[in-house]
Design a protein around this motif. Structure first.
Motif: not given
Length: 371
Positions: A302-308, A348-358, A362-366
């Motif tokens: 799921v998108w966060l307001g995080l950008h490089n 991540q929407s499952g697991g331990d819900q860590r942040w990832i770079s994509l 990509d088209k995601l929920n947000f």
């Protein structure tokens, strides 16, 4: 001073410690059964009240006292019995690490966990044991050994009133810390904060906070599958028949999951046009709120307001702040090659819900922030 270094130092100064003001509570002084109250809250706010901690309880009690008429005794909240048992921590954290003793968990009716020889047997909650609290003091471990014996729920109440909560044991290192305290005090058995019950919040929240009155829930009237709080018992909870008509408490969520699949830029535009912004996660408290929201997502991330920010070779929030609190998954959050595809941050929407770079295409929920 080099301009780039100066800019980085300036951004570092902008780091903030943010508390998640996820919910606002609204007391509705109208009598409805539990299902009607749930429908009303979902149509007008977010859902029937979910409660994470004593701070939430105090907010609800204050809201009720301001508006409640004298003859309204019980007040619906969003907790309902499901019949599906689940082990969880008293603090509200998910039970991802479990260190059961051989053959455990065992008999039905043993719904609380203790530690013995570094492993966990389950036990009847009515047994009296010594226990360990998690504290906000400045000890190395943040743990406090309590030498009084109490039943599990009394121990939980003691820890909440005098410290933070019964100890959560979330990994092997924390397990060893508790075992070290036990060995140093020559104690064989202690309560830890793990318990099992069959109650679920209306919004499917993972919150394991419970504030039952003594001897509740007891199903005294049969089919008492819904929960009400009573002001004359300091807001403590009772199980009730869902068909009773009572006043109720709704909550309004300050984070909202949008289950439409959009690119990062499209998601940013949507949030700014319809709410406030894509969510920025400045602290562990805000991350916990994100975790409660994101589990209902229909995409794996799921998108966060995080950008490089490639010019400075660093990650930033759309709010303009640096990423001070970190929750990256392994091999994520490193600097990106700006000559390749542009990348943004997601959770991540499952697991331990860590942040990832994509890739930003990509088209995601947000998740949008409403404040």
């Amino acid at each position: 001073m080099d301009q780039t270094l100066y800019f980085i130092l300036l951004l570092t100064a902008l780091c903030s410690v943010s508390e998640c003001v996820q919910r606002q509570y609204h007391f509705i002084n109208e009598r409805k059964n539990w299902t009607e109250a749930q429908r009303y809250c979902r149509e007008n706010y977010t859902d029937l009240a979910t409660i994470d901690n004593m701070n939430d309880m105090n907010k609800i009690n204050s809201a009720i006292k301001l508006k409640q008429s004298a003859n309204n005794d019980e007040v619906w909240i969003g907790l309902q019995w499901t019949g599906r048992d689940k082990w969880q921590w008293s603090s509200g954290e998910p039970a991802l690490y479990l260190n059961w003793a051989t053959g455990q968990p065992g008999a039905s009716g043993e719904e609380c966990a203790m530690m013995r020889n570094g492993q966990w047997p389950d036990e009847e909650c009515s047994k009296s044991l010594i226990f360990i609290c998690r504290s906000s003091n400045n000890t190395n471990t943040g743990l406090v050994f309590i030498s009084h014996t109490m039943k599990w729920r009394d121990a939980q109440r003691y820890c909440r009133q005098n410290h933070i909560d019964l100890v959560s044991v979330r990994n092997q290192n924390e397990n060893q810390q508790v075992e070290k305290i036990m060995n140093g005090s020559h104690i064989s058995d202690v309560w830890i904060g793990l318990f099992k019950d069959s109650w679920q919040w209306s919004d499917q929240s993972d919150s394991s906070f419970r504030f039952w009155h003594t001897a509740e829930p007891n199903n005294a009237g049969v089919s008492e599958n819904c929960t009400g709080l009573r002001q004359d018992y300091y807001g403590e909870w009772h199980d009730l028949s869902c068909t009773r008509t009572e006043s109720f408490v709704c909550y309004e969520d300050k984070l909202i999951l949008i289950t439409v699949n959009l690119t990062w830029s499209e998601a940013l535009r949507y949030c700014r046009q319809n709410h406030v912004d894509l969510v920025s996660v400045h602290s562990e408290e805000v991350q916990h709120c994100v975790m409660n929201v994101v589990k209902r997502a229909s995409t794996e991330a799921v998108w966060l307001g995080l950008h490089n920010y490639c010019i400075m070779n660093m990650w930033l929030w759309v709010s303009g702040e640096m990423v001070c609190y970190q929750n990256w998954a392994p091999r994520n959050g490193t600097t990106e090659n700006c000559n390749l595809e542009k990348r943004k941050g997601a959770v991540q929407s499952g697991g331990d819900q860590r942040w990832i770079s994509l890739p930003e295409t990509d088209k995601l929920n947000f998740i949008c922030s409403r404040n």
